[in-house]
Scaffold this motif. Structure first.
Motif, mmCIF file in Angstrom:
data_model
loop_
_atom_site.group_PDB
_atom_site.id
_atom_site.type_symbol
_atom_site.label_atom_id
_atom_site.label_comp_id
_atom_site.label_asym_id
_atom_site.label_seq_id
_atom_site.Cartn_x
_atom_site.Cartn_y
_atom_site.Cartn_z
ATOM 1 N N GLU A 55 0.819 -1.211 0.000
ATOM 2 C CA GLU A 55 0.000 0.000 0.000
ATOM 3 C C GLU A 55 0.856 1.266 0.000
ATOM 4 O OE1 GLU A 55 -2.371 -3.395 1.362
ATOM 5 O OE2 GLU A 55 -0.411 -2.608 1.956
ATOM 6 N N ASP A 56 1.920 1.275 0.802
ATOM 7 C CA ASP A 56 2.806 2.439 0.840
ATOM 8 C C ASP A 56 3.549 2.602 -0.482
ATOM 9 O OD1 ASP A 56 2.034 3.047 3.399
ATOM 10 O OD2 ASP A 56 3.811 2.213 4.370
ATOM 11 N N PHE A 57 3.937 1.486 -1.080
ATOM 12 C CA PHE A 57 4.598 1.547 -2.387
ATOM 13 C C PHE A 57 3.660 2.120 -3.440
ATOM 14 C CE2 PHE A 57 5.394 -0.719 -6.478
ATOM 15 C CZ PHE A 57 6.554 -0.051 -6.825
ATOM 16 N N ALA A 58 2.415 1.633 -3.442
ATOM 17 C CA ALA A 58 1.434 2.134 -4.407
ATOM 18 C C ALA A 58 1.228 3.633 -4.236
ATOM 19 C CB ALA A 58 0.113 1.386 -4.247
ATOM 20 N N ALA A 59 1.106 4.073 -2.994
ATOM 21 C CA ALA A 59 0.901 5.501 -2.724
ATOM 22 C C ALA A 59 2.095 6.327 -3.202
ATOM 23 C CB ALA A 59 0.657 5.719 -1.236
ATOM 24 N N ALA A 60 3.301 5.825 -2.953
ATOM 25 C CA ALA A 60 4.507 6.555 -3.345
ATOM 26 C C ALA A 60 4.605 6.661 -4.862
ATOM 27 C CB ALA A 60 5.748 5.862 -2.786
ATOM 28 N N LEU A 61 4.328 5.564 -5.557
ATOM 29 C CA LEU A 61 4.448 5.577 -7.009
ATOM 30 C C LEU A 61 3.352 6.435 -7.651
ATOM 31 C CD1 LEU A 61 6.768 4.164 -8.378
ATOM 32 C CD2 LEU A 61 5.195 2.387 -9.157
ATOM 33 N N CYS A 62 2.151 6.344 -7.109
ATOM 34 C CA CYS A 62 1.062 7.176 -7.632
ATOM 35 C C CYS A 62 1.365 8.664 -7.445
ATOM 36 C CB CYS A 62 -0.258 6.817 -6.963
ATOM 37 S SG CYS A 62 -0.949 5.233 -7.529
ATOM 38 N N GLN A 63 2.004 8.997 -6.331
ATOM 39 C CA GLN A 63 2.379 10.391 -6.102
ATOM 40 C C GLN A 63 3.471 10.820 -7.085
ATOM 41 O OE1 GLN A 63 3.706 11.245 -2.112
ATOM 42 N NE2 GLN A 63 3.655 13.437 -2.422
ATOM 43 N N GLU A 64 4.482 9.962 -7.275
ATOM 44 C CA GLU A 64 5.575 10.280 -8.190
ATOM 45 C C GLU A 64 5.073 10.497 -9.616
ATOM 46 O OE1 GLU A 64 8.672 7.344 -8.129
ATOM 47 O OE2 GLU A 64 8.894 7.433 -5.948
ATOM 48 N N LEU A 65 4.117 9.670 -10.033
ATOM 49 C CA LEU A 65 3.636 9.697 -11.415
ATOM 50 C C LEU A 65 2.360 10.517 -11.587
ATOM 51 C CD1 LEU A 65 4.179 5.903 -12.269
ATOM 52 C CD2 LEU A 65 5.649 7.826 -12.892
ATOM 53 N N ALA A 66 1.878 11.112 -10.485
ATOM 54 C CA ALA A 66 0.621 11.892 -10.509
ATOM 55 C C ALA A 66 -0.530 11.063 -11.080
ATOM 56 C CB ALA A 66 0.803 13.178 -11.305
ATOM 57 N N LEU A 67 -0.677 9.851 -10.524
ATOM 58 C CA LEU A 67 -1.701 8.925 -10.996
ATOM 59 C C LEU A 67 -2.840 8.836 -9.989
ATOM 60 C CD1 LEU A 67 0.408 5.922 -12.353
ATOM 61 C CD2 LEU A 67 -1.094 7.414 -13.687
ATOM 62 N N PRO A 68 -4.056 9.228 -10.354
ATOM 63 C CA PRO A 68 -5.206 9.107 -9.448
ATOM 64 C C PRO A 68 -5.809 7.702 -9.484
ATOM 65 C CG PRO A 68 -5.882 10.190 -11.476
ATOM 66 C CD PRO A 68 -4.414 9.927 -11.615
ATOM 67 N N LEU A 69 -5.056 6.743 -8.944
ATOM 68 C CA LEU A 69 -5.482 5.340 -8.966
ATOM 69 C C LEU A 69 -5.929 4.895 -7.587
ATOM 70 C CD1 LEU A 69 -2.511 3.791 -10.983
ATOM 71 C CD2 LEU A 69 -4.872 3.867 -11.784
ATOM 72 N N SER A 70 -6.945 4.041 -7.530
ATOM 73 C CA SER A 70 -7.230 3.326 -6.290
ATOM 74 C C SER A 70 -6.167 2.236 -6.122
ATOM 75 C CB SER A 70 -8.614 2.678 -6.353
ATOM 76 O OG SER A 70 -8.616 1.613 -7.296
ATOM 77 N N TYR A 71 -6.063 1.706 -4.908
ATOM 78 C CA TYR A 71 -5.085 0.634 -4.690
ATOM 79 C C TYR A 71 -5.405 -0.558 -5.584
ATOM 80 C CZ TYR A 71 -2.379 -3.112 -2.643
ATOM 81 O OH TYR A 71 -1.523 -4.171 -2.483
ATOM 82 N N GLU A 72 -6.676 -0.873 -5.749
ATOM 83 C CA GLU A 72 -7.081 -2.013 -6.572
ATOM 84 C C GLU A 72 -6.685 -1.797 -8.030
ATOM 85 O OE1 GLU A 72 -8.886 -2.155 -2.804
ATOM 86 O OE2 GLU A 72 -9.013 -0.516 -4.282
ATOM 87 N N GLN A 73 -6.843 -0.574 -8.512
ATOM 88 C CA GLN A 73 -6.450 -0.266 -9.890
ATOM 89 C C GLN A 73 -4.928 -0.335 -10.047
ATOM 90 O OE1 GLN A 73 -8.307 3.592 -10.141
ATOM 91 N NE2 GLN A 73 -10.035 2.814 -11.340
ATOM 92 N N PHE A 74 -4.221 0.180 -9.051
ATOM 93 C CA PHE A 74 -2.765 0.101 -9.074
ATOM 94 C C PHE A 74 -2.319 -1.355 -9.153
ATOM 95 C CE2 PHE A 74 1.308 -0.568 -7.071
ATOM 96 C CZ PHE A 74 2.111 0.418 -7.620
ATOM 97 N N ALA A 75 -2.900 -2.200 -8.289
ATOM 98 C CA ALA A 75 -2.508 -3.612 -8.231
ATOM 99 C C ALA A 75 -2.829 -4.330 -9.535
ATOM 100 C CB ALA A 75 -3.206 -4.305 -7.060
ATOM 101 N N ALA A 76 -3.958 -4.026 -10.142
ATOM 102 C CA ALA A 76 -4.324 -4.659 -11.414
ATOM 103 C C ALA A 76 -3.287 -4.350 -12.480
ATOM 104 C CB ALA A 76 -5.708 -4.195 -11.860
ATOM 105 N N GLY A 77 -2.828 -3.110 -12.512
ATOM 106 C CA GLY A 77 -1.788 -2.748 -13.464
ATOM 107 C C GLY A 77 -0.460 -3.402 -13.138
ATOM 108 N N TRP A 78 -0.126 -3.430 -11.858
ATOM 109 C CA TRP A 78 1.172 -3.978 -11.423
ATOM 110 C C TRP A 78 1.299 -5.458 -11.794
ATOM 111 C CZ3 TRP A 78 5.384 -1.655 -10.679
ATOM 112 C CH2 TRP A 78 6.408 -2.151 -9.874
#
Length: 201
Positions: A55-78
């Motif tokens: 969860e912390d990794f997803a938040a950090a990467l979304c912040q770096e890339l300015a991505l408005p993703l939910s955790y579930e959306q992040f995980a699906a992509g990952w």
């Protein structure tokens, strides 16, 4: 003899372009923008060492890339990074073990990915005597300590070990520890290496 195989683009084909494509579809952030800004950095490395949560990794990467993703959306992509097995490498691993060698996997990976690929590709665990994962070890390639740990635990000297990886930095790290290494540049590298070895016998 101890044979150490990396995972991504050695045993399994991976493609981070697929990850970025999924995230782009979810967010409508242009894929070209993500391709320019996606660079594995500190959060990426800490995640691979198991130092931060998914969860912390997803938040950090979304912040770096300015991505408005939910955790579930992040995980699906990952999880979209995985393309498919290289069956020819799985066969070689089985053959090496049948000849009395020790065969292990050493991967820089992360907790989130290991909720996916072991179930998706059970052939990997079936072909290896042991699977070493960076996030369980608290260290990652190309750090010398990760190679030294594997050698120590497996009971082999560097001189009796061969390492396959697709990352030149990891190859240099292993060679600095005295481990003979092969840079995997494409699907033909490993079959070609063993075909040539057999021809020399």
């Amino acid at each position: 003899m101890l044979y150490i195989f990396d995972l991504g683009n050695v045993i399994i084909d991976i493609d981070f372009g697929r990850v970025l494509g999924v995230w782009s579809d979810y967010t409508r952030v242009p894929l070209a923008n993500l391709q320019k800004s996606f660079v594995p950095g500190e959060a990426f490395e800490r995640h691979e060492r198991g130092e931060i949560s998914d969860e912390d990794f997803a938040a950090a990467l979304c912040q770096e890339l300015a991505l408005p993703l939910s955790y579930e959306q992040f995980a699906a992509g990952w999880q979209a990074v995985f393309v498919g097995l290289r069956p020819e490498v799985i066969e070689i691993m089985h053959n090496l073990r049948a000849q009395g060698n020790r065969v292990v996997v050493l991967s820089n990976t992360n907790r989130l990915h290991t909720t996916f690929w072991p179930d998706q590709y059970p052939e990997i665990y079936a072909a290896a005597d042991r699977v070493w994962l960076s996030q369980d070890m608290g260290m990652r390639k190309p750090e010398a300590r990760i190679f030294q740990k594997v050698l120590e635990e497996e009971g082999f000297s560097a001189a009796d070990t061969l390492f396959f990886d697709d990352n030149a930095e990891n190859i240099r790290g292993a060679e600095a520890c005295g481990i003979a290494s092969v840079l995997v540049v494409d699907k033909s590298t490993i079959p070609g290496y063993f075909a040539a070895s057999a021809a020399l016998r």
